[in-house]
Design a protein around this motif. Structure first.
Motif, PDB file in Angstrom:
ATOM      1  N   UNK A 283       0.949  -1.513   0.391  1.00 22.47           N
ATOM      2  CA  UNK A 283      -0.200   0.251   0.400  1.00 22.47           C
ATOM      3  C   UNK A 283       0.732   0.980   0.096  1.00 22.47           C
ATOM      4  N   UNK A 284       2.021   0.914   0.704  1.00 21.58           N
ATOM      5  CA  UNK A 284       2.718   2.256   0.701  1.00 21.58           C
ATOM      6  C   UNK A 284       3.590   2.880  -0.981  1.00 21.58           C
ATOM      7  N   UNK A 285       3.955   1.488  -1.847  1.00 19.90           N
ATOM      8  CA  UNK A 285       3.970   2.063  -2.375  1.00 19.90           C
ATOM      9  C   UNK A 285       3.152   2.680  -3.930  1.00 19.90           C
ATOM     10  N   UNK A 286       2.367   3.193  -2.998  1.00 17.79           N
ATOM     11  CA  UNK A 286       0.825   3.899  -3.995  1.00 17.79           C
ATOM     12  C   UNK A 286       1.355   5.587  -4.190  1.00 17.79           C
ATOM     13  N   UNK A 287       1.536   5.407  -2.926  1.00 16.60           N
ATOM     14  CA  UNK A 287       1.443   6.886  -2.689  1.00 16.60           C
ATOM     15  C   UNK A 287       3.017   7.370  -2.755  1.00 16.60           C
ATOM     16  N   UNK A 288       3.979   6.638  -3.474  1.00 18.32           N
ATOM     17  CA  UNK A 288       5.846   6.783  -3.452  1.00 18.32           C
ATOM     18  C   UNK A 288       5.671   6.953  -5.490  1.00 18.32           C
ATOM     19  N   UNK A 289       4.752   6.748  -5.949  1.00 18.90           N
ATOM     20  CA  UNK A 289       4.589   6.887  -7.467  1.00 18.90           C
ATOM     21  C   UNK A 289       3.655   7.456  -7.772  1.00 18.90           C
ATOM     22  N   UNK A 290       2.973   8.473  -6.840  1.00 22.47           N
ATOM     23  CA  UNK A 290       2.434   9.921  -7.032  1.00 22.47           C
ATOM     24  C   UNK A 290       1.513   9.545  -7.249  1.00 22.47           C
ATOM     25  N   UNK A 291       0.396   8.322  -6.964  1.00 25.79           N
ATOM     26  CA  UNK A 291      -1.494   7.864  -7.574  1.00 25.79           C
ATOM     27  C   UNK A 291      -1.499   8.163  -6.465  1.00 25.79           C
ATOM     28  N   UNK A 292      -3.303   8.519  -6.626  1.00 21.30           N
ATOM     29  CA  UNK A 292      -4.068   9.191  -5.468  1.00 21.30           C
ATOM     30  C   UNK A 292      -5.397   7.689  -5.807  1.00 21.30           C
ATOM     31  N   UNK A 293      -5.799   7.663  -4.628  1.00 20.59           N
ATOM     32  CA  UNK A 293      -6.567   6.444  -5.510  1.00 20.59           C
ATOM     33  C   UNK A 293      -8.738   6.839  -4.894  1.00 20.59           C
ATOM     34  N   UNK A 294      -8.700   7.426  -6.278  1.00 22.38           N
ATOM     35  CA  UNK A 294     -10.827   7.256  -5.932  1.00 22.38           C
ATOM     36  C   UNK A 294     -11.829   6.401  -5.934  1.00 22.38           C
ATOM     37  N   UNK A 295     -12.600   6.580  -5.093  1.00 23.34           N
ATOM     38  CA  UNK A 295     -13.946   5.542  -5.120  1.00 23.34           C
ATOM     39  C   UNK A 295     -15.189   6.451  -5.705  1.00 23.34           C
ATOM     40  N   UNK A 296     -16.192   6.303  -7.095  1.00 22.70           N
ATOM     41  CA  UNK A 296     -16.819   7.031  -7.227  1.00 22.70           C
ATOM     42  C   UNK A 296     -18.097   5.940  -6.745  1.00 22.70           C
ATOM     43  N   UNK A 297     -19.370   6.728  -7.040  1.00 21.54           N
ATOM     44  CA  UNK A 297     -20.432   5.569  -7.091  1.00 21.54           C
ATOM     45  C   UNK A 297     -21.017   6.437  -7.959  1.00 21.54           C
ATOM     46  N   UNK A 298     -22.090   5.519  -8.439  1.00 21.06           N
ATOM     47  CA  UNK A 298     -24.052   6.172  -8.842  1.00 21.06           C
ATOM     48  C   UNK A 298     -23.330   7.256  -9.839  1.00 21.06           C
ATOM     49  N   UNK A 299     -24.206   8.476  -9.208  1.00 20.67           N
ATOM     50  CA  UNK A 299     -23.686   9.834 -10.306  1.00 20.67           C
ATOM     51  C   UNK A 299     -22.510  10.895 -10.748  1.00 20.67           C
ATOM     52  N   UNK A 300     -21.555  10.459  -9.326  1.00 16.70           N
ATOM     53  CA  UNK A 300     -19.852  10.294  -8.527  1.00 16.70           C
ATOM     54  C   UNK A 300     -19.767  10.064 -10.516  1.00 16.70           C
ATOM     55  N   UNK A 301     -19.678   9.217 -10.999  1.00 19.62           N
ATOM     56  CA  UNK A 301     -19.335   8.339 -11.913  1.00 19.62           C
ATOM     57  C   UNK A 301     -19.448   9.026 -13.810  1.00 19.62           C
ATOM     58  N   UNK A 302     -18.591   9.685 -14.005  1.00 19.84           N
ATOM     59  CA  UNK A 302     -19.421  10.551 -15.588  1.00 19.84           C
ATOM     60  C   UNK A 302     -18.949   9.199 -16.966  1.00 19.84           C
TER      61      UNK A 302
END
Length: 466
Positions: A283-302
């Motif tokens: 999980x630490x590797x995600x931050x070191x790769x300049x990645x941001x995780x987002x969880x989108x649901x329903x109308x948030x997904x365009x």
């Protein structure tokens, strides 16, 4: 009159080979032509070394008589059974009522809903042209009310099922028979357990269940197919169908269980120290790769998110020699019909999506389905984060009991997903071939049971956790 053209395609082999002595048990029988009825299917079957043969089949179904005092009180005498060539011939409310009544509220399964199944048909994924001709069975009472339905497809191949019978088809063909077409009751391209015989909650629902199963076997005989397969049914259905002459098969998936965790760290404390350390490092590797995780649901997904995810999905299928069963339009249609039941995990780099994982939300379960990433980049551990750890966090947040992470993948075990049994039922028309299949399934089931036992014994959790 419905028309279907089915092509023969040579199936690939499965590692579990068919029993070598099956030929001694199987004897070909002459195929009898059926008389034509009001409802017919004209089917074109061919093999690479033969010219096309066109046959017409009667697909009208006999009524099913009701018995018992409950039926008399309800004023019902018979169940009328019919075949529809598109789920659009059944209203969403009628289909969904059957799907919801067949499950407990906590077991709501989005893949059985009209919105999901119709999206597959409307966008060209599960159609006659792709080898998935819909032949759904419908049961109605004398007033025309729908009492039960069953998703059913006439198939010209074994792809997109996740219960592998390619070696069965090879064996069938080796001894002079035609394995395809076959009938398949399932959710196309989706290895998710759930009821396949969907009935309303009436005093005679058990008889409706029997009527739908009888209709499927009757249709198999009329179409002169080799077999009828019901894949990923519920455990209760699996047991009932054994009594009706179906061969039983078990498989294995990996599921995560929520033990009333308050957060991800609390889950980690149930893991063995080495597994816990590995997960934290990934999980630490995600931050070191300049990645941001987002969880989108329903109308948030365009729409742009779905277009990006489709590109990710195609990159996965293209690189792994898979088949892109789903169209770009499917994701847009499905999302519009299922609304907040859709959860899309996105990984972004500089606010641009670079990978994603699709999940659907059920009554008490998060169903992880598809994954993909941008073709021109490699992100270590991102697959584990997007597909498994984000799903666990979402399940804890939504107070869901289970995460089903799809088919295959022993690498899921060290990330907290343990093996569970899955089920399928197979109605083989030829008695000799069925006997050979049954012998194979006994040996295969013993192997699967043994593997599940070993994997649990060497699992990632502390000894006090089961």
């Amino acid at each position: 009159m419905a028309v279907v053209a089915l092509s023969y395609c040579k199936p690939s082999l499965h590692p579990l080979r068919f029993h070598p002595h099956c030929g001694n048990l199987w004897k070909r029988e002459n195929v009898r032509r059926r008389s034509r009825g009001a409802s017919t299917v004209t089917a074109m079957f061919w093999r690479s070394d033969k010219s096309p043969q066109v046959r017409e089949f009667d697909i009208s179904l006999a009524n099913y008589p009701l018995t018992g005092s409950d039926t008399t009180q309800e004023g019902q005498n018979v169940i009328s059974l019919s075949v529809v060539s598109s789920i659009s011939e059944i209203t969403p409310s009628e289909w969904d009522a059957c799907a919801l009544d067949s499950s407990q509220p906590q077991s709501y399964n989005p893949f059985l809903m009209h919105g999901f199944l119709s999206s597959l048909e409307d966008t060209g994924c599960a159609t006659r042209e792709t080898g998935w001709m819909p032949l759904h069975i419908v049961a109605k009472d004398e007033s025309g009310h729908v009492l039960g339905v069953s998703p059913l497809y006439l198939k010209s191949h074994s792809y997109g099922e996740f219960v592998f019978d390619h070696s069965w088809a090879d064996a069938y063909r080796s001894f002079g028979g035609r394995y395809y077409p076959k009938l398949q009751s399932c959710v196309p391209f989706t290895p998710v357990t759930g009821p396949r015989i969907l009935t309303r909650d009436t005093p005679f629902k058990d008889q409706v269940f029997d009527a739908l199963v009888s209709a499927m076997t009757q249709l198999a005989a009329k179409l002169q197919v080799s077999s009828l397969h019901i894949t990923f049914p519920s455990g209760a259905e699996w047991n009932k169908l054994k009594e009706k002459g179906f061969s039983q098969r078990i498989g294995m998936q990996y599921h995560w269980k929520n033990r009333d965790y308050k957060n991800f760290d609390e889950f980690l404390m149930d893991m063995k120290q080495s597994k816990r350390k590995n997960i934290r490092q990934e999980r630490k590797k995600i931050g070191t790769q300049n990645l941001k995780m987002r969880r989108l649901r329903g109308d948030e997904i365009k729409a742009r998110h779905w277009d990006s995810f489709y590109d990710f999905y195609r990159n996965t299928t293209d690189n792994k020699w898979g088949t892109p069963y789903l169209t770009r339009e499917f994701f847009h249609y499905m999302a519009s019909k299922l609304g907040d039941g859709v959860l899309l995990v996105l990984a972004e780099e500089n606010e641009e999506p670079v990978a994603g994982a699709l999940n659907l939300i059920g009554g008490d379960t998060l169903f992880g389905r598809l994954w993909g990433c941008r073709p021109d980049s490699y992100y270590p551990s991102l697959h584990f984060e997007a597909c498994y750890y984000q799903a666990i966090e979402a399940a804890i947040e939504l107070n869901l009991k289970t995460v089903e992470a799809g088919a295959q993948g022993e690498h899921k075990i060290q990330r907290g997903y343990l093996p569970v049994k899955t089920y399928s039922c197979h109605y083989i028309i030829d008695e000799g071939f069925r006997q050979a299949i049954d012998e194979f399934l006994v040996r295969e089931s013993n192997q699967v049971d043994y593997v599940i036992k070993l994997l649990h014994e060497s699992g990632p959790f502390k000894e006090t956790i089961e």
